[in-house]
Design a protein around this motif. Structure first.
Motif, mmCIF file in Angstrom:
data_model
loop_
_atom_site.group_PDB
_atom_site.id
_atom_site.type_symbol
_atom_site.label_atom_id
_atom_site.label_comp_id
_atom_site.label_asym_id
_atom_site.label_seq_id
_atom_site.Cartn_x
_atom_site.Cartn_y
_atom_site.Cartn_z
ATOM 1 N N GLN A 10 0.852 -1.190 0.000
ATOM 2 C CA GLN A 10 0.000 0.000 0.000
ATOM 3 C C GLN A 10 0.891 1.245 0.000
ATOM 4 O O GLN A 10 2.030 1.214 0.469
ATOM 5 N N GLU A 11 0.362 2.343 -0.521
ATOM 6 C CA GLU A 11 1.069 3.616 -0.423
ATOM 7 C C GLU A 11 0.941 4.150 0.996
ATOM 8 O O GLU A 11 -0.096 3.985 1.641
ATOM 9 N N SER A 12 2.001 4.813 1.479
ATOM 10 C CA SER A 12 1.999 5.321 2.851
ATOM 11 C C SER A 12 2.962 6.487 2.959
ATOM 12 O O SER A 12 3.846 6.678 2.130
ATOM 13 N N THR A 13 2.777 7.255 4.023
ATOM 14 C CA THR A 13 3.768 8.239 4.431
ATOM 15 C C THR A 13 4.089 7.976 5.892
ATOM 16 O O THR A 13 3.493 7.115 6.539
ATOM 17 N N THR A 14 5.049 8.714 6.420
ATOM 18 C CA THR A 14 5.432 8.584 7.824
ATOM 19 C C THR A 14 6.131 9.862 8.241
ATOM 20 O O THR A 14 6.249 10.798 7.440
ATOM 21 N N THR A 15 6.606 9.928 9.475
ATOM 22 C CA THR A 15 7.399 11.077 9.879
ATOM 23 C C THR A 15 8.678 11.103 9.053
ATOM 24 O O THR A 15 9.414 10.112 8.997
ATOM 25 N N TRP A 16 8.938 12.204 8.377
ATOM 26 C CA TRP A 16 10.060 12.240 7.423
ATOM 27 C C TRP A 16 11.395 11.923 8.094
ATOM 28 O O TRP A 16 12.289 11.335 7.472
ATOM 29 N N SER A 17 11.542 12.275 9.374
ATOM 30 C CA SER A 17 12.833 12.108 10.045
ATOM 31 C C SER A 17 13.225 10.649 10.251
ATOM 32 O O SER A 17 14.403 10.330 10.418
ATOM 33 N N LEU A 18 12.227 9.751 10.245
ATOM 34 C CA LEU A 18 12.501 8.330 10.437
ATOM 35 C C LEU A 18 12.217 7.518 9.174
ATOM 36 O O LEU A 18 12.189 6.284 9.217
ATOM 37 N N ALA A 19 12.046 8.199 8.056
ATOM 38 C CA ALA A 19 11.705 7.509 6.814
ATOM 39 C C ALA A 19 12.727 6.432 6.420
ATOM 40 O O ALA A 19 12.329 5.340 6.008
ATOM 41 N N PRO A 20 14.046 6.685 6.530
ATOM 42 C CA PRO A 20 14.992 5.622 6.163
ATOM 43 C C PRO A 20 14.818 4.361 7.000
ATOM 44 O O PRO A 20 14.945 3.246 6.480
ATOM 45 N N PHE A 21 14.506 4.515 8.273
ATOM 46 C CA PHE A 21 14.335 3.364 9.160
ATOM 47 C C PHE A 21 12.996 2.659 8.889
ATOM 48 O O PHE A 21 12.902 1.438 8.989
ATOM 49 N N PHE A 22 11.969 3.432 8.549
ATOM 50 C CA PHE A 22 10.686 2.857 8.150
ATOM 51 C C PHE A 22 10.885 2.011 6.895
ATOM 52 O O PHE A 22 10.402 0.880 6.789
ATOM 53 N N ARG A 23 11.618 2.570 5.943
ATOM 54 C CA ARG A 23 11.838 1.886 4.666
ATOM 55 C C ARG A 23 12.609 0.577 4.868
ATOM 56 O O ARG A 23 12.323 -0.431 4.223
ATOM 57 N N GLN A 24 13.578 0.583 5.761
ATOM 58 C CA GLN A 24 14.360 -0.615 6.025
ATOM 59 C C GLN A 24 13.544 -1.678 6.756
ATOM 60 O O GLN A 24 13.688 -2.870 6.484
ATOM 61 N N ARG A 25 12.683 -1.258 7.676
ATOM 62 C CA ARG A 25 11.905 -2.213 8.469
ATOM 63 C C ARG A 25 10.703 -2.757 7.692
ATOM 64 O O ARG A 25 10.306 -3.916 7.889
ATOM 65 N N PHE A 26 10.138 -1.910 6.826
ATOM 66 C CA PHE A 26 8.930 -2.305 6.100
ATOM 67 C C PHE A 26 9.138 -2.152 4.590
ATOM 68 O O PHE A 26 8.537 -1.283 3.948
#
Length: 321
Positions: free
Chosen positions: A131-147
């Motif tokens: 699915q398309e999503s956004t998140t807090t920009w400051s943790l985006a690299p970690f979000f991308r790695q985990r999910f």
């Protein structure tokens, strides 16, 4: 509209408060100006009996009713100062129970909204996969790695998807609430926006700090330092790779994995950031600023700024006044 706000221990004070305030304002204005339609019945629940905010305030919560089927479930952010702290919190028993409950609600047809670090909790359910999503920009690299299965675009403030909607950093909680209100009544959402002197924002891009994102990976950090030294000269993938003692393919893959974009796109982010800084100084005209960031003319830079930030030169300068 039945709305359940799922408050977990350590919830972000402002995020929870602004969510509740937005729906409270909508309910009051609906009763006063729109004949009580639509209705907003908001309940704050938790998997714990007692919940404290990140600032230590006690939140009055109700237990989750097994048979409940809200129209919307909202997951505010929990506060963590580092990615490691956030990932530790995701393993807490109450958070794992909340994740299980979100799956049950979704299976019953409830839609789910999450903002800021609350998007990590939603992503843990697997509901955001593909699915398309956004998140807090400051943790985006970690979000991308985990999910890695989530189609992340942290430049956007609000991203609707099949199972609900996600919102960006911190004050994105207000954008999330206004977006949900708008689904019930665009007219009411407009009235709430005016009463709260706030409106939906489409982008997080003007707030993103490229250097902060680079800290997530040693190679990206070295690339960022090289890029800043070479903004005037323009981008060359071959030169960048050579300076970093790596291959062009490896640099491209690393940028995509950490930043979700190409090396050139990140280089242009740095151009935009530096151009914004120079626009703050009235003595710099657009042509000289364009030369400073590696463009032959101001028209190209104007187009880049408009595409990336959604604002022109005058609007950017006005924002600094």
């Amino acid at each position: 509209m039945r709305i359940t706000v799922l408050a977990l221990d350590g919830v972000f004070d402002t995020g929870l408060a602004v969510t509740l305030d937005a729906f409270s304002t909508a309910a009051s204005l609906s009763a006063m100006l729109h004949g009580g339609t639509p209705r907003f019945d908001v309940t704050t629940v938790s998997t714990r009996r007692k919940v404290r905010t990140a600032q230590g305030l006690t939140v009055p919560v109700q237990p989750i009713k097994p048979a409940s089927k809200p129209d919307w479930v909202i997951v505010p952010a929990v506060i963590a100062s580092t990615p490691e702290q956030l990932f530790t919190k995701l393993e807490r028993p109450d958070v794992r129970e909340a994740i299980s409950q979100l799956l049950k609600w979704s299976a019953k047809g409830s839609r789910i909204g999450a903002a800021c670090m609350g998007t990590f909790i939603l992503a843990e359910t697997g509901l955001l996969d593909h699915q398309e999503s956004t998140t807090t920009w400051s943790l985006a690299p970690f979000f991308r790695q985990r999910f890695p299965q989530v189609q992340l675009d942290e430049s956007r403030m609000i991203v609707p998807c099949d199972i609900g909607v996600t919102a960006g950093s911190a004050m994105g909680h207000l954008d999330l609430a206004l977006w949900i209100i708008r689904q019930a009544s665009p007219e009411l959402a407009g009235t709430v926006s005016r009463y709260l002197t706030a409106d939906l924002r489409s982008s997080q891009a003007p707030f993103i700090i490229p250097n902060h994102l680079a800290q997530a990976d040693p190679m990206i950090l070295r690339f960022e330092r090289w890029a800043r030294l070479n903004l005037k000269d323009g981008f060359s993938l071959q030169n960048a790779s050579k300076a970093l003692a790596t291959s062009s393919r490896t640099l491209q893959r690393r940028c995509d994995a950490v930043l979700g974009k190409s090396p050139l796109a990140y280089f242009q982010d740095l151009r935009v950031e530096h151009a914004q800084s120079l626009l703050h100084r009235d003595s710099h005209d657009i042509e000289s600023i364009a030369a400073e960031v590696g463009y032959a003319d101001g028209a190209t830079l104007r187009t880049l700024l408009r595409n990336r930030l959604g604002r022109g030169v005058r609007e950017i300068r006005a924002g600094f006044e």
